[in-house]
Design an enzyme around this catalytic site. Sequence first.
Site, PDB file in Angstrom:
ATOM      1  N   ASP A 286       1.249   2.692   9.171  1.00 22.46           N
ATOM      2  CA  ASP A 286       0.835   3.267   7.898  1.00 22.46           C
ATOM      3  C   ASP A 286       1.088   4.774   7.883  1.00 22.46           C
ATOM      4  O   ASP A 286       2.007   5.253   8.557  1.00 22.46           O
ATOM      5  CB  ASP A 286      -0.648   2.946   7.665  1.00 22.46           C
TER       6      ASP A 286
ATOM      7  N   SER B  56      -2.527  -3.276  -0.434  1.00 23.73           N
ATOM      8  CA  SER B  56      -2.725  -2.563   0.836  1.00 23.73           C
ATOM      9  C   SER B  56      -4.124  -2.785   1.377  1.00 23.73           C
ATOM     10  O   SER B  56      -4.346  -2.792   2.588  1.00 23.73           O
ATOM     11  CB  SER B  56      -2.513  -1.065   0.634  1.00 23.73           C
TER      12      SER B  56
END
Length: 366
Positions: A114, A308
């Site tokens: 990420d 997400s």
Amino acid sequence: MRETSDRLIVCVKSRVSEEEARRMISDENVRIIREIPQLNAYVLRVRPGSINGMKRRFENKPEVEYAEVDETMSIQLVPNDPLFNQQWGLLKINSTRAWNITRGSSLLKIAILDTGVNAAHPDLNAKIVLNVNFSTSSTSQDLNGHGTHVAGIAAAVTRNAIGVAGLAINPKIMNIKVLDDNGIGFFSDIASGILNATDNGAKVINMSLSGPTASATVQNAVVYAANNDVILVAAAGNDNTSAQYYPAAYAQVISVAAVDQNDAKASFSNFGASWVDVAAPGVDILSTLPITANSTGQTDYGTLSGTSQSAPFVSGLAALMASLEPDPTIVRNAIESTAVPISGTGTLYEHGRINAYAALLQITGP
């Protein structure tokens, strides 16, 4: 294909030595900016405006398996102001009953690919066992906020009398930064992160990132991880489309859509039972955020929405399950087969919304 790109990935055939590959590349007067040895791949810097021509030149060389533009993927969230002070997502998926079965192994590692993870956060600090940066950012730390939020959903420190709970109570976090401080990462960054996570012992890889373009390099990295018994999870994307997004659409990856508190598909979530596997909470999800200023405009804790946010619920569940059952196929089958058949199952998603307790019960017995 973007003529403005200046990065090309060239994968050479297995019979080609490193010396031969370097000589072939130097003949084209381009610069190697990264090697990915596990995939026999080289990331090259070329002149903007010449990318398509250079791609064709390499594709025509007998030493080359494939050449592709090093495109980008990005974070998948829909920022929102905090609306709830409760972690409704954890309650929705029956986590409290799941924790009666297991809280997971402290030896198991979840890799968060990420924008980085804020290592100083008191609800994450004790969990982080690795900090690696493959992005174009100068730091492995999270200046964006996205990665810290994702990490907290999956595995924030739990039962410490502060902040929020993470689904995977005992498993550790590997901070592998593959997206820059704006939430964008190249294919080669993401592939390198997958390979690094695998080689450093990750059992679960969470990828709360996606894009509409397939990449042979990322796919090969996904296959490498899957062949090493890693469970891969990815966000389906936030464009409210049935078009396939990657890496979620790869067969080896569990693709996750977002639902709201009523188990309805989130308005932004991508969908399609042909490639989206399960759904998980993804609207107004409360989690950790960096303790310093970041792109979300919130600090310490806050709510965000997106696929997400859905993906790390599945990753956290996979980590709990893999603590008891190391076979990724058994874990994945249990997650999918015990999913709650909410509206849209079979059309919007192949399976329904995850149920942590039912999934664990399936692999342990009553």
